[in-house]
Design a protein around this motif. Structure first.
Motif, PDB file in Angstrom:
ATOM      1  N   TYR A  26       7.669   6.522   0.493  1.00 37.43           N
ATOM      2  CA  TYR A  26       7.034   5.756  -0.571  1.00 37.43           C
ATOM      3  C   TYR A  26       8.095   5.376  -1.604  1.00 37.43           C
ATOM      4  O   TYR A  26       8.890   6.205  -2.044  1.00 37.43           O
ATOM      5  N   GLY A  27       8.081   4.089  -1.982  1.00 35.92           N
ATOM      6  CA  GLY A  27       9.070   3.594  -2.926  1.00 35.92           C
ATOM      7  C   GLY A  27      10.379   3.198  -2.256  1.00 35.92           C
ATOM      8  O   GLY A  27      11.341   2.903  -2.944  1.00 35.92           O
ATOM      9  N   GLY A  28      10.407   3.169  -0.912  1.00 33.88           N
ATOM     10  CA  GLY A  28      11.642   2.813  -0.207  1.00 33.88           C
ATOM     11  C   GLY A  28      11.786   1.311  -0.033  1.00 33.88           C
ATOM     12  O   GLY A  28      11.107   0.504  -0.681  1.00 33.88           O
ATOM     13  N   GLU A  29      12.709   0.942   0.892  1.00 34.59           N
ATOM     14  CA  GLU A  29      13.006  -0.474   1.112  1.00 34.59           C
ATOM     15  C   GLU A  29      13.357  -0.689   2.565  1.00 34.59           C
ATOM     16  O   GLU A  29      14.062   0.117   3.183  1.00 34.59           O
ATOM     17  N   LYS A  64       0.808  -1.203   0.000  1.00 36.23           N
ATOM     18  CA  LYS A  64       0.000   0.000   0.000  1.00 36.23           C
ATOM     19  C   LYS A  64       0.850   1.266   0.000  1.00 36.23           C
ATOM     20  O   LYS A  64       0.421   2.309  -0.493  1.00 36.23           O
ATOM     21  N   VAL A  65       1.995   1.194   0.584  1.00 33.48           N
ATOM     22  CA  VAL A  65       2.867   2.372   0.657  1.00 33.48           C
ATOM     23  C   VAL A  65       4.056   2.239  -0.293  1.00 33.48           C
ATOM     24  O   VAL A  65       5.010   3.015  -0.207  1.00 33.48           O
ATOM     25  N   ASP A  66       4.007   1.241  -1.183  1.00 30.89           N
ATOM     26  CA  ASP A  66       5.051   1.053  -2.194  1.00 30.89           C
ATOM     27  C   ASP A  66       6.439   0.918  -1.553  1.00 30.89           C
ATOM     28  O   ASP A  66       7.394   1.572  -1.939  1.00 30.89           O
ATOM     29  N   VAL A  67       6.517   0.073  -0.510  1.00 30.14           N
ATOM     30  CA  VAL A  67       7.788  -0.198   0.169  1.00 30.14           C
ATOM     31  C   VAL A  67       8.088  -1.680   0.010  1.00 30.14           C
ATOM     32  O   VAL A  67       7.224  -2.534   0.282  1.00 30.14           O
ATOM     33  N   SER A  68       9.282  -2.016  -0.445  1.00 29.57           N
ATOM     34  CA  SER A  68       9.675  -3.407  -0.631  1.00 29.57           C
ATOM     35  C   SER A  68      10.343  -3.939   0.636  1.00 29.57           C
ATOM     36  O   SER A  68      11.061  -3.220   1.319  1.00 29.57           O
ATOM     37  N   LEU A  69      10.056  -5.202   0.947  1.00 28.37           N
ATOM     38  CA  LEU A  69      10.623  -5.870   2.113  1.00 28.37           C
ATOM     39  C   LEU A  69      11.671  -6.873   1.645  1.00 28.37           C
ATOM     40  O   LEU A  69      11.400  -7.706   0.767  1.00 28.37           O
ATOM     41  N   LYS A  70      12.860  -6.805   2.222  1.00 27.91           N
ATOM     42  CA  LYS A  70      13.958  -7.700   1.870  1.00 27.91           C
ATOM     43  C   LYS A  70      14.405  -8.437   3.122  1.00 27.91           C
ATOM     44  O   LYS A  70      14.906  -7.841   4.062  1.00 27.91           O
TER      45      LYS A  70
END
Length: 786
Positions: free
Chosen positions: A691-694, A651-657
């Motif tokens: 937004y768009g972070g990681e 929803k917040v455009d954050v990728s999980l690694k």
């Protein structure tokens, strides 16, 4: 007529003088001939000696005169390929010496020997090199040779046992090379462009190189490029430059004394000596000496230390004031005898009938004093000093001065000080009473009389403590002082025991008294009492407020628990009816209605999770939570929680690694609550991600614990906001966020506390955050996991 012709007297005189002169010339000629014979014999002996020296040397000489003439045997000239050469220029013909070599020798003849030697002439492959060594003779006469050209062929074979000439130099070069490589300190040589051209084996080992060629080829530097500034300075100034540098050798940070030495050919040699131990010792010695000097300078007593040479090595400021001498004179290592003379001129010594004898007796201490010697100095200004002279452990004398003038003044003013002391006690707010070893009152102040409500007659005649206690008409408070020992009943025994004791006396008149019983060195006992009624009332009010806050907190927890259960019933109804509508049991819905129903289900699910978190937090804070311990695969639990949080991250455009470098194994924990804690950690960190972070989620395992870290390099917070957030979490508060789905860190901290772990939020890089959770592998209430 007959004329008598006689001989004039001057004629006889001239004849006699001529005969004498002729005899003198003959004698001088004989003496001169003898001298010339002796000199010729000496020169012949010298020539024979030189010939024998030349024959024993393996080199071949060519004698060279200032005008260029030369003299040598045919064998020597055959070495240069010119057997008929008569002058220096003849050696430069075809087949002889190179013209440049002859030009250098000619320049040396003209300038008086300023030619670098030896001169090495390479005569081609397969032929030995010709080594020309110039030996300049200190003769200023043109009749004698001014230089000897020593010629020798350098063969590619081991030098003879005699080690003569260039062959010895070659062997010496090999020896020096071996020594160069065996030096335990890194040594290197830089070329004109400051690049490495030669290093020793210690340098190779220091930089972990394979060989000298490898280190030189790759230009591996032992220190950073900043060390080149010292090399440049050494070349520019033409002198050695020393500096301290730090480097890492075998994984340890070491201190080095770095020396850059310019050489004549434009190269620069550097030497790095490991002085780590010296650095530490010097620092420690410096600290000790500085501390000693600082301590002695702070002493009010004058101190002077004289070395074995009877010179003043140290003095403190108190000694400078005592001697009335200037700092320049005292710091010039003045001798002890000179110091005594200077102090006598300033009238800073006791008056002596025979000053010379007294000074000799003082200086005799350097050789005869074995034990400390004490004497009194009564100075002309009326001051008295106790002087102790003792041998110094490092040689010399240590002299300590103690001004005892004040002691004499104290003795004279004893009665005045007693009166001042009594006056001070009388004006103190604390109650003070001093009882002697016999239990009688020796000293008291008006505060004691007022606190005990005693009249003047009761204090007359040093009354006994038991009599004072009987007249003390005060009873302990019936409720407040319950459980406390009776002060009035036990005071006499406490004083007789002569032990330090403190306590509180709750009186029936409402006063609260803190008392202290202190034994005195003279066998007496001092009783001090302070009225702390006001502070006691404040303390009691704070205690009551604390109880009220605890009750309010308990009431809050009960209210949250009840409200959480009350909210679940209507919430379950909403979810149930919404699911019926979503499943179209009562009829079809249009697209917009279906979208609204799904939003209702999503919001209701979120609210349900929030209520569950509130309930869990309330249960944990109430101390009623129980953990169901079992062996948990932390890696699986973490990945499951990350999967559940993917929807929030999307929803917040954050990728999980998620990364687990090595298997972490099992821990003893409550698996459900552990997944709940991981999920709330991720949701909390999503609150502070652009937004768009990681988000980087890392799991690391150790022998006794495991750690989960969630890092975000770009939190979108200003440094001030980030510092406030970190401080808020450190104090135990739960920060808010723009996308919080639960109580986040408050619940995580409670769950971690149940597992005896820790939760820390720290700054990360320039604008990021790092959330770390550490759990022990073994729960104190469980068993060691396999």
């Amino acid at each position: 007529m007959t004329v008598d012709i006689g001989v004039h007297p001057w004629y006889w005189i001239a004849a006699v003088l001529a005969a004498v002169a002729w005899a003198s010339l003959g004698l001088y000629a004989l003496w001169r001939a003898g001298r010339m014979t002796d000199r010729a014999q000496g020169l012949q002996d010298l020539a024979d000696f030189l010939d024998s020296m030349i024959r024993t040397d393996h080199r071949h000489p060519i004698w060279l005169w200032p005008d260029g003439r030369l003299q040598a045997d045919a064998g020597t000239l055959m070495l240069v390929g010119r057997p008929s050469a008569a002058t220096l220029d003849d050696l430069a013909d075809s087949g002889g010496l190179p013209a440049s070599t002859v030009a250098e020798i000619r320049t040396g003849l003209d300038k008086g020997g300023d030619v670098p030697t030896p001169l090495v002439i390479d005569r081609g492959q397969g032929r030995p090199r010709l080594i020309v060594d110039l030996q300049w003779l200190p003769v200023g006469d043109a009749r004698w040779p001014s230089c000897i050209l020593w010629l020798e062929e350098s063969l590619e074979r081991p030098a003879s046992a005699g080690r003569q000439g260039v062959r010895a130099l070659e062997l010496r070069l090999k020896e020096l090379t071996r020594v160069f490589n065996s030096v335990p300190f890194p040594v290197w040589v830089r070329g004109p462009n400051y690049e490495l051209v030669e290093v020793n084996q210690a340098y190779v080992d220091a930089v972990d190189g394979d060989s000298v060629a490898d280190v030189v080829g790759r230009g591996l530097e032992l220190f950073d490029r900043g060390s080149l500034s010292a090399a440049r300075k050494a070349r520019e100034e033409g002198t050695r430059v020393r500096e301290r540098r730090f480097g890492v050798i075998d994984g340890q940070r070491r201190a080095f004394s770095l020396t850059n030495l310019p050489l004549k050919d434009g190269t620069i040699m550097g030497i790095a000596v490991d002085v780590t131990g010296e650095e530490e010792a010097l620092n420690e010695l410096s600290r000790v000496l500085e501390a000693q000097s600082e301590t002695l300078n702070r002493l009010r007593s004058p101190v002077a230390i004289f070395g074995p040479g009877q010179t003043l090595r140290f003095y403190n400021s108190a000694f400078a004031r005592l001697s009335h001498l200037s700092e320049d004179m005292l710091s010039s290592e003045i001798r002890h005898s000179e110091l005594l003379d200077a102090m006598r001129e300033k009238r800073r010594l006791p008056e002596q009938a025979d000053f010379s004898a007294w000074k000799k007796s003082v200086l005799r201490h350097y050789t005869s004093l074995l034990e400390p010697y004490e004497e009194m100095w009564h100075l002309p200004d009326g001051t008295a000093h106790r002087v102790v002279t003792q041998p110094h452990p490092l040689g010399g004398l240590l002299i300590l001065f103690e001004d005892v003038t004040d002691k004499l003044a104290l003795e004279r003013s004893y009665n005045t000080l007693i009166a001042v002391q009594q006056e001070t006690l009388d004006n103190m707010r604390e109650s003070i009473a001093v009882f002697g070893s016999n239990g009688r009152l020796q000293l008291s102040n008006p505060a004691f009389q007022s606190l005990w409500r005693l009249d003047d007659d009761a204090l007359d005649g040093n009354p006994h403590l038991s009599e004072l206690v009987k007249s003390l008409d005060l009873k302990p408070a019936p409720k407040v002082g319950k459980g406390q020992p009776d002060f009035k009943k036990n005071l006499a025994s406490w004083v007789a025991a002569r032990k330090h004791k403190t306590g509180r006396w709750y009186r029936g008149d409402g006063l609260v008294i803190d008392y202290t019983i202190v034994p005195l060195p003279d066998g007496g006992v001092m009783l001090t009492q302070s009225d702390v009624t006001d502070s006691f009332k404040v303390e009691q009010a704070l205690r009551e407020r604390s109880h009220a806050l605890e009750a309010a907190d308990k009431l809050k927890s009960e209210f949250i628990t009840n409200m959480s259960y009350e909210l679940r019933t209507p919430l379950n109804s909403i979810i149930g009816f919404t699911e019926l509508l979503d499943q179209k049991i009562f009829g079809d819905l249009n697209d917009q209605q279906s979208s609204y129903v799904k939003d209702i289900l999503s919001a209701a699910g979120t609210l349900k999770d929030l209520v569950a978190d509130v309930l869990d937090l309330a249960v944990i804070e109430a101390g009623e939570a129980r953990v169901e311990l079992g062996e948990v695969d932390v890696e699986a639990a973490l990945k499951e929680a990350a999967t559940l949080a993917q929807e929030l991250a999307r929803k917040v455009d954050v990728s999980l690694k998620v990364s687990c470098p090595v298997p972490t194994g099992l821990v003893e924990a409550d698996e459900r609550r552990l997944r709940q804690a991981f999920y709330n950690m991720v949701s909390s960190m999503l609150n502070f991600a652009r937004y768009g972070g990681e988000l980087d989620i890392t799991l690391t395992g150790r022998k006794k614990d495991v750690t989960v870290t969630i890092s975000n390099a770009d939190s979108g917070l200003t440094p001030r906001e980030r510092d406030r957030l970190v401080e808020t979490v450190a104090m135990g508060a739960s920060p808010g966020g723009r996308r919080a789905t639960g109580l986040d860190l408050a619940l995580v901290r409670s769950i971690v506390g149940l597992h005896h772990g820790s939760l820390v939020l720290d700054p990360f890089e320039s604008e990021g955050l790092l959330l770390s959770l550490t759990l022990p592998r073994h729960h104190p209430a469980g068993k060691e996991p396999k």
